[in-house]
Every structure is written in C-alpha cells, then in structure tokens.
Design a protein around this motif. Structure first.
Motif, PDB file in Angstrom:
ATOM      1  N   VAL A   1       4.418   0.540   1.778  1.00  0.00           N
ATOM      2  CA  VAL A   1       5.722   0.602   1.118  1.00  0.00           C
ATOM      3  C   VAL A   1       6.204   2.028   0.924  1.00  0.00           C
ATOM      4  N   ALA A   2       5.282   3.006   1.010  1.00  0.00           N
ATOM      5  CA  ALA A   2       5.675   4.405   0.866  1.00  0.00           C
ATOM      6  C   ALA A   2       4.525   5.303   1.295  1.00  0.00           C
ATOM      7  N   THR A   3       4.868   6.530   1.654  1.00  0.00           N
ATOM      8  CA  THR A   3       3.874   7.567   1.903  1.00  0.00           C
ATOM      9  C   THR A   3       4.232   8.777   1.054  1.00  0.00           C
TER      10      THR A   3
ATOM     11  N   ILE B   1       0.822  -1.206   0.000  1.00  0.00           N
ATOM     12  CA  ILE B   1       0.000   0.000   0.000  1.00  0.00           C
ATOM     13  C   ILE B   1       0.857   1.257   0.000  1.00  0.00           C
ATOM     14  N   ILE B   2       0.395   2.272  -0.706  1.00  0.00           N
ATOM     15  CA  ILE B   2       0.974   3.612  -0.633  1.00  0.00           C
ATOM     16  C   ILE B   2      -0.100   4.561  -0.118  1.00  0.00           C
ATOM     17  N   LEU B   3       0.256   5.386   0.854  1.00  0.00           N
ATOM     18  CA  LEU B   3      -0.658   6.346   1.453  1.00  0.00           C
ATOM     19  C   LEU B   3      -0.327   7.747   0.950  1.00  0.00           C
ATOM     20  N   VAL B   4      -1.384   8.504   0.627  1.00  0.00           N
ATOM     21  CA  VAL B   4      -1.187   9.859   0.099  1.00  0.00           C
ATOM     22  C   VAL B   4      -2.086  10.831   0.854  1.00  0.00           C
ATOM     23  N   ASP B   5      -1.471  11.771   1.563  1.00  0.00           N
ATOM     24  CA  ASP B   5      -2.215  12.793   2.301  1.00  0.00           C
ATOM     25  C   ASP B   5      -1.258  13.937   2.598  1.00  0.00           C
ATOM     26  N   ASP B   6      -1.759  15.155   2.569  1.00  0.00           N
ATOM     27  CA  ASP B   6      -0.860  16.290   2.810  1.00  0.00           C
ATOM     28  C   ASP B   6      -0.685  16.609   4.288  1.00  0.00           C
TER      29      ASP B   6
ATOM     30  N   LEU C   1      -1.147  10.595   7.874  1.00  0.00           N
ATOM     31  CA  LEU C   1      -0.328   9.510   7.336  1.00  0.00           C
ATOM     32  C   LEU C   1       0.168   8.593   8.450  1.00  0.00           C
ATOM     33  N   ASP C   2       0.650   9.194   9.538  1.00  0.00           N
ATOM     34  CA  ASP C   2       1.177   8.393  10.647  1.00  0.00           C
ATOM     35  C   ASP C   2       0.089   7.525  11.269  1.00  0.00           C
ATOM     36  N   GLY C   3      -1.082   8.127  11.509  1.00  0.00           N
ATOM     37  CA  GLY C   3      -2.173   7.378  12.120  1.00  0.00           C
ATOM     38  C   GLY C   3      -2.652   6.245  11.245  1.00  0.00           C
ATOM     39  N   LEU C   4      -2.790   6.514   9.951  1.00  0.00           N
ATOM     40  CA  LEU C   4      -3.265   5.489   9.021  1.00  0.00           C
ATOM     41  C   LEU C   4      -2.239   4.377   8.865  1.00  0.00           C
TER      42      LEU C   4
ATOM     43  N   ALA D   1      -5.744   7.547  -1.000  1.00  0.00           N
ATOM     44  CA  ALA D   1      -5.434   8.949  -1.239  1.00  0.00           C
ATOM     45  C   ALA D   1      -6.517   9.902  -0.759  1.00  0.00           C
ATOM     46  N   ASP D   2      -6.072  10.994  -0.162  1.00  0.00           N
ATOM     47  CA  ASP D   2      -6.968  12.089   0.189  1.00  0.00           C
ATOM     48  C   ASP D   2      -7.363  12.811  -1.100  1.00  0.00           C
ATOM     49  N   LEU D   3      -8.452  13.546  -1.052  1.00  0.00           N
ATOM     50  CA  LEU D   3      -8.861  14.322  -2.223  1.00  0.00           C
ATOM     51  C   LEU D   3      -8.170  15.674  -2.293  1.00  0.00           C
ATOM     52  N   SER D   4      -7.749  16.187  -1.148  1.00  0.00           N
ATOM     53  CA  SER D   4      -7.146  17.521  -1.096  1.00  0.00           C
ATOM     54  C   SER D   4      -5.627  17.391  -0.981  1.00  0.00           C
ATOM     55  N   LEU D   5      -4.924  17.663  -2.074  1.00  0.00           N
ATOM     56  CA  LEU D   5      -3.472  17.627  -2.100  1.00  0.00           C
ATOM     57  C   LEU D   5      -2.949  18.968  -2.592  1.00  0.00           C
ATOM     58  N   GLY D   6      -1.702  19.233  -2.358  1.00  0.00           N
ATOM     59  CA  GLY D   6      -1.170  20.551  -2.685  1.00  0.00           C
ATOM     60  C   GLY D   6      -1.088  20.856  -4.167  1.00  0.00           C
TER      61      GLY D   6
END
Length: 220
Positions: A31-33, A5-10, A15-18, A54-59
């Motif tokens: 495997v990556a954030t 899994i790869i986690l994506v959040d700004d 990220l840490d909690g998930l 992935a979150d919907l709100s990214l930079g």
C-alpha cells in the motif's frame, strides 16, 4: 483479502525488487513504500497496514527506533526486519523493540513470503542464520547463569512447546493436538509466562535447554 504491507528502505532498488516479489505472489498488497523513518510513520498512520517490512539502516532513524515508535500506535502493525546485518546486538535490539520477524536480504526470495504468513498467523519468523545466532547467544547466557530455571509446564503445555519449537504454526498445533486455536493461544501465553520468555526466540532456546528439541549443529 490481501495482506496490506508497507516497505521501508533507503535504497529505491531494494524497494522495487521487494515490491515486485510480493505483488507477484498474489496475496499481498504493497500500500506504500518509504525511504525514511518519518515517511514510514506517516504512511502507517494513513494506511494502517497489517505488516511493515523495514531495513535497520535508515537516514533519520534506525529500524529499531522505528519499531519502537510503531508499537505505540493504537493499531500497531507487525514489524519484520529486512536487513543485511547478522549482528547479535542488532537482532536482540530489534526483537526487543517489538519486531516479530528478522529476514536477511541474502535469503531466498520465498523466505520473506513465509515470514509474512508466519507473523499473520500469530507466529514469529527468523532466517535460519539469525536463529542460530540467537540460540548460541542465549545458551551462553543460560550457561553463565547456571541454568537455574526449571520447567513447571503441564503435559499439554509441553506438547505445545515441542510443536512450537519445531516450527508449527498455531493452526497446525491445533489440528495436531485436536484442540481449538484459542486453546493453543492460551497455552502459548502460559508457557511464555512460566518460562519467563519475552519472545519466540527465547522460547526456542528454553525448549532446547529443557530437552524438547535438539540444538542446531555447530558450523565449521
């Protein structure tokens, strides 16, 4: 074998909690954030994960744009939206972009685990409030169109549709109907084509319209 899994959040705290939640479950490997869309694309190309959450709100881009980019890859991962937004336009656009799951951040921690297993088993997962939102909107569309579409399903396809709409995964359907998993997949493909459904959310709505499942109770 662990699900990669790869986690994506700004937000680092998200990220840490998930990550802690997933790795504590035992059968997942983060495997990556990434904290931006560009970082996510680089990480996916490098690690080829099974699932991207992935979150919907990214930079630099939103989750919808990221999902569309990921669908162009030769080994495209399953994408699950992990968002605080319960907005019909965002949900529709995310699913339309190719996401196979939409989990609200306010949901119980176990829900994201269920979502991952569901998509890895060939299904789709929406948080219950998201399902209610999608159903309400789709039924409204069907009503305005006069409900002209009719079922042209075989008896077996109707059985598969009823079980799909009830939340059964493909393996469970195969066991219940005493048929192979490949046969279930074939029936599901035919059902989607016959009912002109682009995703699982539309399939559930069609199942309700045709009387295979009861619509959700109205809130309030």
């Amino acid at each position: 074998m662990a699900i990669r899994i790869i986690l994506v959040d700004d937000h680092a705290i998200v990220l840490d909690g998930l990550q802690n939640n997933l790795e504590g479950a035992g059968d997942f490997e983060v495997v990556a954030t990434a904290r931006s869309g560009a970082e996510a694309l680089t990480a996916v190309k490098r690690h080829t994960p099974d699932v991207v959450i992935a979150d919907l709100s990214l930079g630099d881009m939103n989750g919808i744009e990221l999902t569309m980019e990921l669908q162009q890859l030769e080994e495209a991962p399953y994408v699950i939206a992990f968002s605080m937004h319960l907005n019909k336009r965002m949900v529709a656009e995310m699913l339309g972009a190719g996401a196979v799951g939409y989990v609200l951040k306010e949901a119980p921690s176990e829900e994201i685990l269920t979502a991952i297993h569901s998509v890895m088993d060939g299904g789709m997962f929406l948080s219950p409030p998201v399902t209610r939102l999608v159903v309400k909107q789709y039924l409204k569309i069907l009503g305005s169109a006069g409900g002209r579409r009719e079922s042209a399903l075989t008896v077996r396809e109707e059985e598969v549709l009823r079980l799909l709409a009830a939340g059964y995964q493909p393996k469970g359907i195969a066991d219940t109907l005493h048929i192979s998993r490949n046969t279930v997949d074939s029936h599901r493909k035919n059902i989607m084509e016959k009912l002109h459904c682009r995703n699982f959310a539309e399939l559930v709505c069609q199942a309700m319209r045709l009387g295979f499942v009861e619509p959700p109770e109205r809130e309030g």
